[in-house]
Design a protein around this motif. Sequence first.
Motif, PDB file in Angstrom:
ATOM      1  N   PRO A 294      49.294  53.261  17.301  1.00  0.00           N
ATOM      2  CA  PRO A 294      49.443  54.563  16.668  1.00  0.00           C
ATOM      3  C   PRO A 294      50.878  55.067  16.708  1.00  0.00           C
ATOM      4  O   PRO A 294      51.519  55.086  17.745  1.00  0.00           O
ATOM      5  N   ALA A 295      51.365  55.486  15.551  1.00  0.00           N
ATOM      6  CA  ALA A 295      52.761  55.902  15.450  1.00  0.00           C
ATOM      7  C   ALA A 295      53.054  57.118  16.301  1.00  0.00           C
ATOM      8  O   ALA A 295      54.113  57.232  16.901  1.00  0.00           O
ATOM      9  N   VAL A 296      52.114  58.058  16.352  1.00  0.00           N
ATOM     10  CA  VAL A 296      52.364  59.261  17.139  1.00  0.00           C
ATOM     11  C   VAL A 296      52.473  58.907  18.610  1.00  0.00           C
ATOM     12  O   VAL A 296      53.330  59.412  19.320  1.00  0.00           O
ATOM     13  N   ARG A 297      51.628  58.004  19.121  1.00  0.00           N
ATOM     14  CA  ARG A 297      51.704  57.627  20.526  1.00  0.00           C
ATOM     15  C   ARG A 297      53.034  56.941  20.828  1.00  0.00           C
ATOM     16  O   ARG A 297      53.659  57.192  21.842  1.00  0.00           O
ATOM     17  N   ARG A 298      53.497  56.045  19.929  1.00  0.00           N
ATOM     18  CA  ARG A 298      54.770  55.380  20.160  1.00  0.00           C
ATOM     19  C   ARG A 298      55.893  56.394  20.271  1.00  0.00           C
ATOM     20  O   ARG A 298      56.691  56.370  21.185  1.00  0.00           O
ATOM     21  N   ALA A 299      55.957  57.303  19.301  1.00  0.00           N
ATOM     22  CA  ALA A 299      57.047  58.271  19.297  1.00  0.00           C
ATOM     23  C   ALA A 299      56.895  59.291  20.393  1.00  0.00           C
ATOM     24  O   ALA A 299      57.863  59.907  20.803  1.00  0.00           O
ATOM     25  N   ALA A 300      55.683  59.496  20.871  1.00  0.00           N
ATOM     26  CA  ALA A 300      55.456  60.527  21.877  1.00  0.00           C
ATOM     27  C   ALA A 300      55.642  60.019  23.283  1.00  0.00           C
ATOM     28  O   ALA A 300      55.489  60.769  24.230  1.00  0.00           O
ATOM     29  N   ASP A 301      56.007  58.775  23.470  1.00  0.00           N
ATOM     30  CA  ASP A 301      56.075  58.207  24.802  1.00  0.00           C
ATOM     31  C   ASP A 301      57.086  58.885  25.709  1.00  0.00           C
ATOM     32  O   ASP A 301      56.808  59.110  26.870  1.00  0.00           O
ATOM     33  N   ALA A 302      58.262  59.183  25.210  1.00  0.00           N
ATOM     34  CA  ALA A 302      59.345  59.457  26.119  1.00  0.00           C
ATOM     35  C   ALA A 302      59.649  60.917  26.373  1.00  0.00           C
ATOM     36  O   ALA A 302      60.459  61.223  27.214  1.00  0.00           O
ATOM     37  N   HIS A 303      59.043  61.852  25.687  1.00  0.00           N
ATOM     38  CA  HIS A 303      59.430  63.252  25.803  1.00  0.00           C
ATOM     39  C   HIS A 303      58.330  64.043  26.483  1.00  0.00           C
ATOM     40  O   HIS A 303      57.217  64.083  26.017  1.00  0.00           O
TER      41      HIS A 303
ATOM     42  N   HIS B 152      53.686  62.568   4.898  1.00  0.00           N
ATOM     43  CA  HIS B 152      52.624  61.931   4.120  1.00  0.00           C
ATOM     44  C   HIS B 152      52.462  60.453   4.493  1.00  0.00           C
ATOM     45  O   HIS B 152      51.344  59.933   4.502  1.00  0.00           O
ATOM     46  N   ASP B 153      53.555  59.793   4.817  1.00  0.00           N
ATOM     47  CA  ASP B 153      53.451  58.396   5.269  1.00  0.00           C
ATOM     48  C   ASP B 153      52.673  58.311   6.576  1.00  0.00           C
ATOM     49  O   ASP B 153      51.831  57.423   6.761  1.00  0.00           O
ATOM     50  N   LEU B 154      52.965  59.229   7.500  1.00  0.00           N
ATOM     51  CA  LEU B 154      52.246  59.242   8.771  1.00  0.00           C
ATOM     52  C   LEU B 154      50.776  59.577   8.550  1.00  0.00           C
ATOM     53  O   LEU B 154      49.883  58.965   9.149  1.00  0.00           O
ATOM     54  N   LEU B 155      50.520  60.523   7.677  1.00  0.00           N
ATOM     55  CA  LEU B 155      49.142  60.926   7.393  1.00  0.00           C
ATOM     56  C   LEU B 155      48.348  59.787   6.760  1.00  0.00           C
ATOM     57  O   LEU B 155      47.155  59.612   7.041  1.00  0.00           O
ATOM     58  N   ALA B 156      49.005  58.983   5.929  1.00  0.00           N
ATOM     59  CA  ALA B 156      48.325  57.845   5.312  1.00  0.00           C
ATOM     60  C   ALA B 156      47.917  56.821   6.366  1.00  0.00           C
ATOM     61  O   ALA B 156      46.865  56.177   6.249  1.00  0.00           O
ATOM     62  N   ARG B 157      48.724  56.676   7.422  1.00  0.00           N
ATOM     63  CA  ARG B 157      48.401  55.725   8.492  1.00  0.00           C
ATOM     64  C   ARG B 157      47.372  56.287   9.458  1.00  0.00           C
ATOM     65  O   ARG B 157      46.583  55.538  10.044  1.00  0.00           O
ATOM     66  N   GLU B 158      47.408  57.612   9.656  1.00  0.00           N
ATOM     67  CA  GLU B 158      46.510  58.247  10.610  1.00  0.00           C
ATOM     68  C   GLU B 158      45.885  59.494   9.971  1.00  0.00           C
ATOM     69  O   GLU B 158      46.298  60.624  10.240  1.00  0.00           O
ATOM     70  N   PRO B 159      44.885  59.288   9.097  1.00  0.00           N
ATOM     71  CA  PRO B 159      44.305  60.406   8.329  1.00  0.00           C
ATOM     72  C   PRO B 159      43.732  61.522   9.196  1.00  0.00           C
ATOM     73  O   PRO B 159      43.646  62.672   8.739  1.00  0.00           O
ATOM     74  N   GLU B 160      43.362  61.210  10.434  1.00  0.00           N
ATOM     75  CA  GLU B 160      42.782  62.229  11.302  1.00  0.00           C
ATOM     76  C   GLU B 160      43.770  63.355  11.612  1.00  0.00           C
ATOM     77  O   GLU B 160      43.373  64.446  12.046  1.00  0.00           O
ATOM     78  N   LEU B 161      45.060  63.123  11.371  1.00  0.00           N
ATOM     79  CA  LEU B 161      46.057  64.154  11.641  1.00  0.00           C
ATOM     80  C   LEU B 161      45.919  65.342  10.696  1.00  0.00           C
ATOM     81  O   LEU B 161      46.474  66.413  10.952  1.00  0.00           O
TER      82      LEU B 161
END
Length: 332
Positions: free
Chosen positions: A305-314, A90-99
């Motif tokens: 964007p939080a998803v892009r940051r976390a998605a960088d390395a995998h 829910h915290d992520l969704l609040a930052r990026e509602p398009e998810l």
Amino acid sequence: MDQPPAPGGDAPPPAGGIRVVGSLSPSRAGDFMNCPLRYRFRVIDRLPEPPSSAAVRGTVVHTVLERLFDHPPPERTIAAAEALLEPAWHDLLAREPELATLFTDEAERAAWLESARSLLTGYFSLENPAGLTPAARELYVEHVLDSGVRLRGYIDRLDEAATRDGPALRVVDYKTGRSPGPAFEGQALFQMKFYAYLLWRIRGVIPRELRLYYLADRTWIRVQPDESDLRATERKIDAVWSAISRARRTGDWRATPSKLCDWCDHKIRCPAFGGTPPPLPAADRPAPEATTVDHPEPKPAASEPAVRRAADAHQPDPGRPGTGPDTDPTDG
């Protein structure tokens, strides 16, 4: 985002007196080594990439594992971790509602959350967090080389212990996909050695251990680097940056087709599959007799964007069954 060398005026030197010519993270270095054209699409063209449910799941699981260590050691249980899942989502969704558009109905979202719970169970099968006291979580590290290249990245967890010989460091990275096949293990270890190299340059200490946890199949890889490993990593980074700079000067961003293409968001515009890349941005079009003068990239903003940051390395590993689109494409 990473910043390659770019045309323009000289950048002012940072506090250390070295003019920054651009920046590089292990994930973007991996992009270039796998396919220069994909690097171009991501870093030069900055083409949007829709988040996948696997990438978002990786972000949420990383957030849970970070927050779990806010609990007192006896309370770091699987039940506590599972209780953190919904709030993290829910915290992520609040930052990026398009998810919210990732799921067609509540049943699909529930299945997705259940798959995240399975990954947390995988984590607890690999170590007991109650016995750990991390020195840092989601640690941003950066160092500017003498060449002016700023190296940067996020370390999932840094453990530190005092010994008679000085501090002993352990770098831990969580992967929410499966462990890589032999053809792709080297890239995962390059990422870890990249972080170890940064810590060596920043703190003057070579980490004693690099540990990769693969939560999906509950396995792990352990490496004990030495100075020769990190000097070899430095040479590899220099070679990658030189190749990026050459591509920037010439405009020659070549596609390198592989099994990874099946999960590339830019396959439709790739010449290897009959597509046409968009024109290079005006500032990046090579000109006869042009000289390349580089400029810096600021430290990542909190709004990135939080998803892009976390998605960088995998990255997905087609060398293993079941590691296609469901693999966590996640920085550390």
